[in-house]
Design an enzyme around this catalytic site. Structure first.
Site, PDB file in Angstrom:
ATOM      1  N   ARG A   1       3.814  50.438  87.040  1.00 23.52           N
ATOM      2  CA  ARG A   1       3.638  51.629  87.874  1.00 23.52           C
ATOM      3  C   ARG A   1       4.756  51.717  88.902  1.00 23.52           C
ATOM      4  O   ARG A   1       5.499  50.763  89.135  1.00 23.52           O
ATOM      5  CB  ARG A   1       2.283  51.566  88.597  1.00 23.52           C
ATOM      6  CG  ARG A   1       2.160  50.398  89.573  1.00 23.52           C
ATOM      7  CD  ARG A   1       1.030  50.589  90.553  1.00 23.52           C
ATOM      8  NE  ARG A   1       0.815  49.401  91.371  1.00 23.52           N
ATOM      9  CZ  ARG A   1       1.557  49.059  92.412  1.00 23.52           C
ATOM     10  NH1 ARG A   1       2.599  49.788  92.763  1.00 23.52           N
ATOM     11  NH2 ARG A   1       1.283  47.966  93.112  1.00 23.52           N
ATOM     12  N   GLY A   2       4.851  52.875  89.541  1.00 21.27           N
ATOM     13  CA  GLY A   2       5.754  53.018  90.665  1.00 21.27           C
ATOM     14  C   GLY A   2       5.111  52.452  91.923  1.00 21.27           C
ATOM     15  O   GLY A   2       3.967  52.003  91.916  1.00 21.27           O
ATOM     16  N   GLY A   3       5.869  52.473  93.008  1.00 12.57           N
ATOM     17  CA  GLY A   3       5.340  51.967  94.269  1.00 12.57           C
ATOM     18  C   GLY A   3       5.598  50.489  94.443  1.00 12.57           C
ATOM     19  O   GLY A   3       6.163  49.811  93.581  1.00 12.57           O
ATOM     20  N   ASP A   4       5.197  49.988  95.601  1.00 18.94           N
ATOM     21  CA  ASP A   4       5.450  48.609  95.990  1.00 18.94           C
ATOM     22  C   ASP A   4       4.164  47.791  95.837  1.00 18.94           C
ATOM     23  O   ASP A   4       3.243  48.188  95.125  1.00 18.94           O
ATOM     24  CB  ASP A   4       5.966  48.592  97.437  1.00 18.94           C
ATOM     25  CG  ASP A   4       6.913  47.440  97.713  1.00 18.94           C
ATOM     26  OD1 ASP A   4       6.463  46.281  97.608  1.00 18.94           O
ATOM     27  OD2 ASP A   4       8.093  47.696  98.036  1.00 18.94           O
ATOM     28  N   ILE A   5       4.100  46.689  96.535  1.00 13.55           N
ATOM     29  CA  ILE A   5       2.938  45.812  96.448  1.00 13.55           C
ATOM     30  C   ILE A   5       1.730  46.437  97.143  1.00 13.55           C
ATOM     31  O   ILE A   5       1.860  47.133  98.151  1.00 13.55           O
ATOM     32  CB  ILE A   5       3.247  44.422  97.063  1.00 13.55           C
ATOM     33  CG1 ILE A   5       2.150  43.415  96.704  1.00 13.55           C
ATOM     34  CG2 ILE A   5       3.446  44.519  98.574  1.00 13.55           C
ATOM     35  CD1 ILE A   5       2.518  41.978  97.015  1.00 13.55           C
ATOM     36  N   THR A   6       0.551  46.206  96.571  1.00 12.70           N
ATOM     37  CA  THR A   6      -0.672  46.683  97.199  1.00 12.70           C
ATOM     38  C   THR A   6      -1.811  45.737  96.868  1.00 12.70           C
ATOM     39  O   THR A   6      -1.671  44.832  96.036  1.00 12.70           O
ATOM     40  CB  THR A   6      -1.016  48.118  96.756  1.00 12.70           C
ATOM     41  OG1 THR A   6      -2.005  48.660  97.624  1.00 12.70           O
ATOM     42  CG2 THR A   6      -1.514  48.158  95.324  1.00 12.70           C
TER      43      THR A   6
ATOM     44  N   CYS B   1       2.712  48.134 100.536  1.00 14.55           N
ATOM     45  CA  CYS B   1       3.611  49.177 100.023  1.00 14.55           C
ATOM     46  C   CYS B   1       5.032  49.030 100.543  1.00 14.55           C
ATOM     47  O   CYS B   1       5.825  49.969 100.499  1.00 14.55           O
ATOM     48  CB  CYS B   1       3.064  50.563 100.332  1.00 14.55           C
ATOM     49  SG  CYS B   1       1.442  50.845  99.589  1.00 14.55           S
TER      50      CYS B   1
END
Length: 235
Positions: free
Chosen positions: A79-84, A178
């Site tokens: 997926r896109g985005g950073d750590i969550t 994020c």
């Protein structure tokens, strides 16, 4: 006369992240071949950290052995985005949809996911908004209440959004959520000053209703499904 737009909603309860990922991959393949119509998965996860395709490991502030000690898993995704972080008392929606069929581009799709969480927050008197430039998700002031990370492959969506109802906030101390430094994470419980909230199931149903309204679905079919039964159907 308005043409009916049908959304199939599968309420799965608590599902391990790896199982949910496999299910999304299978459903996305089915959506590409029109074997299924627009489908929305509603669920929660056990404590789980996920990284997007940019692999920003530096935003994970805890070692993998320590992760196991606090009962959390780590998963790498496309997926896109950073750590969550995903965990109990967090409402998660994974839409498996054809953007062409619903008439949306990638940016407008993400904006509607944001609007879905903003609308839910407003039900409880919480004023949320989209992030400023470079800030993903949904915010209450400088505090993040909802995260977004999507994958779009051949026009088919997967992954989605996570809205904090009342998760254990200590888990967020182990990441840079994020990838945004010096910003806090919040929850519906915190922003309503301890208001007695309905059950998570009720709030997740409200989130589904917000999603259907924002995306223009006027026919919503909800089913409580077991992962095992779905697997048998798809295999």
């Amino acid at each position: 006369m308005r043409v009916p737009r049908t959304l199939s909603v599968w309420k799965l309860g608590t599902v391990n992240y790896s199982d949910a990922l496999k299910l999304q991959d299978k459903l996305a393949a089915c959506r590409k071949t029109n074997t299924i119509s627009e489908t929305l998965l509603s669920l929660q996860h056990p404590p789980t950290y996920t990284l997007g395709k940019r692999r920003t490991d530096h935003n994970l502030l805890i070692s993998e052995p320590d992760l196991r000690n606090i009962g959390a898993e780590l998963h790498y995704t496309q997926r896109g985005g950073d750590i969550t972080f995903h965990g109990p008392r967090q409402a998660i929606l994974y839409p498996i949809m054809s953007l062409r069929e619903v008439g949306l581009g990638a940016r407008s799709y993400v904006e509607k996911l944001e609007s879905t969480m903003i609308e839910l927050a407003s039900v409880y008197g919480v004023r949320a908004q989209q992030g400023q430039k470079g800030e993903t998700g949904v915010w209450v002031g400088n505090r993040k209440i909802g995260a977004i990370g999507v994958r779009i492959s051949s026009g088919i969506t997967s992954h989605g959004l996570a809205f904090n109802i009342d998760p254990d906030m200590d888990y967020f101390k182990h990441i840079v959520p994020c990838g945004i430094v010096d910003k806090e994470v919040t929850s519906l419980k915190m922003e309503t000053n301890g208001l007695s909230l309905p059950t998570d199931d009720v709030i997740q149903d409200e989130l589904i209703s917000c999603f259907a309204r924002v995306f223009g679905f006027n026919d919503v079919i909800c089913e409580t499904r077991r992962l095992e039964d779905i697997e048998e159907t798809l295999n």
